[in-house]
Design a protein around this motif. Structure first.
Motif: not given
Length: 154
Positions: A71-75, A134-143
């Motif tokens: 997820e990417v959050f722009m300034e 501005r910031k980003f959040r990474t979600l790693i897929s487990m399966k």
């Protein structure tokens, strides 16, 4: 763009499930003669209903791979800055899908890399280097529990 009928929809359904069908096989399944079926497939392609034909690979057969949703959050919310970001995403092969979305998040990326070192390099090139991110959040897929490419047709 011309309307499509039930036979066209059936052709599209069949091709979404297996684009390797020969024209003769496809014609038999949808109840047309092979020349009539080929004519319809050509028309559907020319009209843009069929964007491209690809082969889907099984990532589990190709060695270790990380699948992430980012997820990417722009300034700032400026069209030209968004377009510049999208162009950089287009030029980044690890980004498999990019969606500009509404709400708190500006973009959602689907990313595949071989490992965290490769993902960190991607972040350096794409996210940290963009002053408008501005910031980003990474979600790693487990399966992966479901992966479908077919579009439902009425």
């Amino acid at each position: 763009m011309a309307e499509i009928d039930n036979i066209d929809r059936n052709i599209l359904r069949q091709l979404q499930q297996d684009s390797r069908l020969t024209n003769v096989q496809l014609a038999e399944v949808v109840g047309l003669s092979p020349p009539a079926c080929l004519k319809r497939v050509k028309r559907l392609t020319e009209q843009g209903y069929i964007a491209r034909q690809v082969t889907l690979l099984d990532p589990s057969k190709l060695g270790p791979m990380l699948h992430m949703v980012v997820e990417v959050f722009m300034e700032r919310d400026h069209k030209h800055l968004f377009q510049a970001f999208v162009q950089r995403v287009q030029d980044t092969p690890e980004v498999k899908q990019c969606y500009q979305v509404t709400g708190e998040v500006d973009f959602v990326l689907v990313v595949m890399t071989t490992d965290m070192v490769a993902y960190e390099a991607l972040c350096d090139r794409l996210l940290y280097s963009d002053p408008n991110v501005r910031k980003f959040r990474t979600l790693i897929s487990m399966k992966r529990d479901k992966f479908e490419t077919a579009i439902d047709l009425p």
